[in-house]
Design a protein around this motif. Structure first.
Motif, PDB file in Angstrom:
ATOM      1  N   GLU A 184       0.253 -17.540  82.451  1.00 63.83           N
ATOM      2  CA  GLU A 184       1.688 -17.796  82.315  1.00 63.83           C
ATOM      3  C   GLU A 184       2.465 -16.483  82.271  1.00 63.83           C
ATOM      4  O   GLU A 184       3.515 -16.341  82.892  1.00 63.83           O
ATOM      5  CB  GLU A 184       1.966 -18.624  81.059  1.00 63.83           C
ATOM      6  N   HIS A 219       2.565 -15.001  85.786  1.00 60.66           N
ATOM      7  CA  HIS A 219       3.525 -15.733  86.613  1.00 60.66           C
ATOM      8  C   HIS A 219       4.959 -15.301  86.281  1.00 60.66           C
ATOM      9  O   HIS A 219       5.766 -15.065  87.178  1.00 60.66           O
ATOM     10  CB  HIS A 219       3.341 -17.236  86.402  1.00 60.66           C
ATOM     11  N   GLN A 220       5.263 -15.157  84.997  1.00 57.37           N
ATOM     12  CA  GLN A 220       6.606 -14.745  84.589  1.00 57.37           C
ATOM     13  C   GLN A 220       6.902 -13.318  85.044  1.00 57.37           C
ATOM     14  O   GLN A 220       8.017 -13.020  85.478  1.00 57.37           O
ATOM     15  CB  GLN A 220       6.771 -14.868  83.077  1.00 57.37           C
ATOM     16  N   LEU A 271       7.786 -13.434  88.718  1.00 60.90           N
ATOM     17  CA  LEU A 271       9.166 -13.915  88.886  1.00 60.90           C
ATOM     18  C   LEU A 271      10.173 -12.826  88.513  1.00 60.90           C
ATOM     19  O   LEU A 271      11.175 -12.642  89.210  1.00 60.90           O
ATOM     20  CB  LEU A 271       9.411 -15.166  88.031  1.00 60.90           C
ATOM     21  N   SER A 327      14.273 -17.285  90.241  1.00 61.95           N
ATOM     22  CA  SER A 327      14.037 -18.361  89.289  1.00 61.95           C
ATOM     23  C   SER A 327      12.768 -19.099  89.692  1.00 61.95           C
ATOM     24  O   SER A 327      12.259 -18.928  90.807  1.00 61.95           O
ATOM     25  CB  SER A 327      15.224 -19.328  89.282  1.00 61.95           C
ATOM     26  N   GLU A 328      12.298 -19.940  88.822  1.00 63.22           N
ATOM     27  CA  GLU A 328      11.121 -20.769  89.112  1.00 63.22           C
ATOM     28  C   GLU A 328      11.389 -21.650  90.334  1.00 63.22           C
ATOM     29  O   GLU A 328      10.525 -21.803  91.203  1.00 63.22           O
ATOM     30  CB  GLU A 328      10.807 -21.642  87.894  1.00 63.22           C
ATOM     31  N   ALA A 385      11.457 -19.501  93.574  1.00 64.91           N
ATOM     32  CA  ALA A 385      10.099 -19.081  93.928  1.00 64.91           C
ATOM     33  C   ALA A 385       9.332 -20.242  94.548  1.00 64.91           C
ATOM     34  O   ALA A 385       8.650 -20.077  95.558  1.00 64.91           O
ATOM     35  CB  ALA A 385       9.371 -18.562  92.687  1.00 64.91           C
ATOM     36  N   GLY A 386       9.464 -21.415  93.962  1.00 64.93           N
ATOM     37  CA  GLY A 386       8.769 -22.578  94.493  1.00 64.93           C
ATOM     38  C   GLY A 386       9.212 -22.942  95.895  1.00 64.93           C
ATOM     39  O   GLY A 386       8.434 -23.447  96.705  1.00 64.93           O
TER      40      GLY A 386
END
Length: 84
Positions: free
Chosen positions: A10, A13-14, A17, A23-24, A27-28
């Motif tokens: 986690e 991942h942060q 980013l 933002s999440e 990125a997605g």
């Protein structure tokens, strides 16, 4: 998977980013792949993020790192540093 590994995943991942300034949700939508860059000896020497070919230039400009078209090399991301 152990709780510590989950925490590191986690955190990693942060940090990705944060380095990309995304933002999440962004990125997605825009990221196609993330992978480690390894030396010939198998040592991690960076982290590469590949964006979709239709990613707007404004999104790509936000990313910290060495940009090459739709690929961004973020270098080494140390997600353990804060937990030592």
């Amino acid at each position: 998977m152990c709780a510590f590994q989950d925490m590191l995943d986690e955190r990693f991942h942060q940090l990705v980013l944060n380095a990309l300034h995304l933002s999440e949700i962004e990125a997605g939508f825009w990221i196609e792949a993330e992978e480690q860059e390894l030396s010939e000896e198998g040592v991690v020497i960076g982290h590469v993020v590949n964006f979709r070919a239709d990613t707007p230039p404004a999104i790509l400009k936000r990313a910290s790192g060495r940009n090459e078209g739709y690929m961004v090399n973020l270098g080494i991301i140390d997600c353990v540093e804060d937990y030592q």
